[in-house]
Each structure stands twice: as C-alpha cells, then as structure tokens.
Design a protein around this motif. Structure first.
Motif, PDB file in Angstrom:
ATOM      1  N   SER A  95       0.824  -1.212   0.000  1.00 59.88           N
ATOM      2  CA  SER A  95       0.000   0.000   0.000  1.00 59.88           C
ATOM      3  C   SER A  95       0.856   1.259   0.000  1.00 59.88           C
ATOM      4  CB  SER A  95      -0.899   0.000   1.237  1.00 59.88           C
ATOM      5  OG  SER A  95      -1.590   1.230   1.343  1.00 59.88           O
ATOM      6  N   ARG A  96       0.514   2.189  -0.873  1.00 56.77           N
ATOM      7  CA  ARG A  96       1.265   3.440  -0.947  1.00 56.77           C
ATOM      8  C   ARG A  96       1.277   4.183   0.390  1.00 56.77           C
ATOM      9  NH1 ARG A  96      -1.820   6.688  -5.468  1.00 56.77           N
ATOM     10  NH2 ARG A  96      -3.524   5.753  -4.320  1.00 56.77           N
ATOM     11  N   SER A  97       0.160   4.158   1.078  1.00 57.23           N
ATOM     12  CA  SER A  97       0.019   4.959   2.295  1.00 57.23           C
ATOM     13  C   SER A  97       0.887   4.463   3.437  1.00 57.23           C
ATOM     14  CB  SER A  97      -1.446   4.995   2.734  1.00 57.23           C
ATOM     15  OG  SER A  97      -1.898   3.691   3.028  1.00 57.23           O
ATOM     16  N   ASP A  98       1.429   3.274   3.325  1.00 57.79           N
ATOM     17  CA  ASP A  98       2.264   2.729   4.397  1.00 57.79           C
ATOM     18  C   ASP A  98       3.719   3.171   4.303  1.00 57.79           C
ATOM     19  OD1 ASP A  98       0.504  -0.436   4.548  1.00 57.79           O
ATOM     20  OD2 ASP A  98       0.288   1.370   5.768  1.00 57.79           O
ATOM     21  N   TYR A  99       4.080   3.821   3.228  1.00 60.05           N
ATOM     22  CA  TYR A  99       5.472   4.232   3.052  1.00 60.05           C
ATOM     23  C   TYR A  99       5.653   5.709   3.363  1.00 60.05           C
ATOM     24  CZ  TYR A  99       6.319  -0.318   1.056  1.00 60.05           C
ATOM     25  OH  TYR A  99       6.439  -1.678   0.889  1.00 60.05           O
ATOM     26  N   SER A 100       6.733   6.003   4.062  1.00 63.15           N
ATOM     27  CA  SER A 100       6.960   7.361   4.558  1.00 63.15           C
ATOM     28  C   SER A 100       7.778   8.224   3.600  1.00 63.15           C
ATOM     29  CB  SER A 100       7.700   7.304   5.900  1.00 63.15           C
ATOM     30  OG  SER A 100       7.022   6.480   6.821  1.00 63.15           O
ATOM     31  N   TYR A 101       8.644   7.579   2.837  1.00 65.75           N
ATOM     32  CA  TYR A 101       9.576   8.323   2.000  1.00 65.75           C
ATOM     33  C   TYR A 101       9.528   7.800   0.564  1.00 65.75           C
ATOM     34  CZ  TYR A 101      11.326   9.652   6.556  1.00 65.75           C
ATOM     35  OH  TYR A 101      11.419  10.124   7.845  1.00 65.75           O
ATOM     36  N   TRP A 102       9.685   8.746  -0.371  1.00 67.09           N
ATOM     37  CA  TRP A 102       9.588   8.417  -1.784  1.00 67.09           C
ATOM     38  C   TRP A 102      10.737   9.029  -2.567  1.00 67.09           C
ATOM     39  CZ3 TRP A 102       5.599   5.565  -4.075  1.00 67.09           C
ATOM     40  CH2 TRP A 102       4.585   5.179  -3.206  1.00 67.09           C
ATOM     41  N   GLY A 103      11.125   8.339  -3.632  1.00 62.22           N
ATOM     42  CA  GLY A 103      12.087   8.897  -4.558  1.00 62.22           C
ATOM     43  C   GLY A 103      11.394   9.772  -5.584  1.00 62.22           C
ATOM     44  N   GLN A 104      12.195  10.326  -6.482  1.00 64.46           N
ATOM     45  CA  GLN A 104      11.675  11.269  -7.463  1.00 64.46           C
ATOM     46  C   GLN A 104      11.138  10.567  -8.708  1.00 64.46           C
ATOM     47  OE1 GLN A 104      14.794  10.472  -7.178  1.00 64.46           O
ATOM     48  NE2 GLN A 104      15.461  10.074  -9.283  1.00 64.46           N
ATOM     49  N   GLY A 105      11.451   9.298  -8.860  1.00 63.56           N
ATOM     50  CA  GLY A 105      10.936   8.526  -9.988  1.00 63.56           C
ATOM     51  C   GLY A 105      11.907   8.451 -11.146  1.00 63.56           C
ATOM     52  N   THR A 106      11.780   7.373 -11.904  1.00 62.95           N
ATOM     53  CA  THR A 106      12.577   7.188 -13.110  1.00 62.95           C
ATOM     54  C   THR A 106      11.654   6.677 -14.219  1.00 62.95           C
ATOM     55  OG1 THR A 106      14.587   6.177 -14.017  1.00 62.95           O
ATOM     56  CG2 THR A 106      13.313   4.835 -12.484  1.00 62.95           C
ATOM     57  N   GLN A 107      11.800   7.238 -15.408  1.00 64.32           N
ATOM     58  CA  GLN A 107      10.911   6.914 -16.507  1.00 64.32           C
ATOM     59  C   GLN A 107      11.326   5.621 -17.192  1.00 64.32           C
ATOM     60  OE1 GLN A 107       8.081   8.696 -17.851  1.00 64.32           O
ATOM     61  NE2 GLN A 107       7.872   6.790 -19.036  1.00 64.32           N
ATOM     62  N   VAL A 108      10.354   4.762 -17.411  1.00 62.67           N
ATOM     63  CA  VAL A 108      10.538   3.548 -18.200  1.00 62.67           C
ATOM     64  C   VAL A 108       9.576   3.614 -19.378  1.00 62.67           C
ATOM     65  CG1 VAL A 108      10.266   1.048 -18.257  1.00 62.67           C
ATOM     66  CG2 VAL A 108      11.327   2.157 -16.271  1.00 62.67           C
ATOM     67  N   THR A 109      10.122   3.517 -20.569  1.00 64.99           N
ATOM     68  CA  THR A 109       9.308   3.559 -21.782  1.00 64.99           C
ATOM     69  C   THR A 109       9.563   2.304 -22.589  1.00 64.99           C
ATOM     70  OG1 THR A 109       9.421   5.976 -21.836  1.00 64.99           O
ATOM     71  CG2 THR A 109       8.728   4.853 -23.857  1.00 64.99           C
ATOM     72  N   VAL A 110       8.508   1.556 -22.864  1.00 65.62           N
ATOM     73  CA  VAL A 110       8.605   0.320 -23.632  1.00 65.62           C
ATOM     74  C   VAL A 110       7.852   0.513 -24.937  1.00 65.62           C
ATOM     75  CG1 VAL A 110       8.264  -2.169 -23.631  1.00 65.62           C
ATOM     76  CG2 VAL A 110       8.676  -0.961 -21.468  1.00 65.62           C
ATOM     77  N   SER A 111       8.555   0.340 -26.039  1.00 64.67           N
ATOM     78  CA  SER A 111       7.945   0.541 -27.353  1.00 64.67           C
ATOM     79  C   SER A 111       7.732  -0.796 -28.055  1.00 64.67           C
ATOM     80  CB  SER A 111       8.826   1.449 -28.201  1.00 64.67           C
ATOM     81  OG  SER A 111      10.113   0.880 -28.350  1.00 64.67           O
ATOM     82  N   SER A 112       6.754  -0.805 -28.934  1.00 57.67           N
ATOM     83  CA  SER A 112       6.431  -2.053 -29.651  1.00 57.67           C
ATOM     84  C   SER A 112       7.283  -2.209 -30.891  1.00 57.67           C
ATOM     85  CB  SER A 112       4.956  -2.059 -30.025  1.00 57.67           C
ATOM     86  OG  SER A 112       4.660  -0.934 -30.832  1.00 57.67           O
TER      87      SER A 112
END
Length: 125
Positions: free
Chosen positions: A108-125
């Motif tokens: 569950s998202r609400s159980d975590y206190s700290y988050w990173g800024q994110g990294t983009q993953v793009t998958v093309s066909s």
C-alpha cells in the motif's frame, strides 16, 4: 536527511529488460516498495521487499517477469524487469519505511513514509 534515488530507467523495445536501482540513505532497517504511475492513471504497486530480503511480493501484472532484491551493504534495492511490455511504460518510484518488524513490507502506498523522485521507463512495440 532521508534520500531515495532511483536510476536505471530508459527506453527499451518490448521483450527487453531493464534493471532499476533505488539507493536509500538516512534511514535504517527499511522495507522498500516499487510503484509505478502511467499517464492519466493512479500510482500502483509493483513489488515490495522486507528488510532482510527474505520476503517479497509482486503485483499480478508483473509476476514471473519482475524480480525485486536488495544489497543492504550498498543500501540499494533493485527491480529487475524482464519481458517488458508496452503496458509497463510508466514512471517508477521506490518508497521506503523504517520498521522494527523484520518481516514487514507493504503493498500500500500509504504505508510508506519516504519516496524517490521517480525514473521513466518507456517500452515501445
């Protein structure tokens, strides 16, 4: 100060692989989760791991294709993503929470206190 830094994202063709890393600093005995958010969609659970690495969990959509692991000596949690599909395209976030319960992790998202800024993953066909 607590910092979570993700890396390893990028663009790949369907069927390819990527390995994401999440370095957690300033926090001890962490359970870590990976979540992802595609454009126009809610952030969703992908995988989670407890502090020792002995317990893991996966979303049904990634079971058998993704693998979460950790190297506590490096304060790093990994998400190995194989057989990538176009629907895996999203920004991937790692999240952490310090816990005294060694076996604990959460989907569950609400159980975590700290988050990173994110990294983009793009998958093309």
């Amino acid at each position: 100060q607590v910092h979570l830094v993700e890396s390893g994202g990028g663009s790949v063709q369907a069927g390819g692989s990527l390995r994401l890393s999440c370095v957690v600093s300033g926090l001890s005995r962490t359970a870590v989760g990976w979540f992802r958010q595609a454009p126009g969609k809610e952030r969703e659970f992908v995988a989670a791991i407890n502090y020792s690495g002995g317990s893991t969990d996966y979303a049904n959509s990634v079971k058998g294709r993704f693998s979460i692991s950790r190297d506590n000596a490096k304060d790093t949690v990994y998400l190995q993503m194989n057989s990538l599909k176009t629907e895996d395209t999203a920004v991937y976030f790692c999240a952490a929470r310090s816990t005294s319960r060694g076996r604990w992790y959460s989907t569950s998202r609400s159980d975590y206190s700290y988050w990173g800024q994110g990294t983009q993953v793009t998958v093309s066909s």
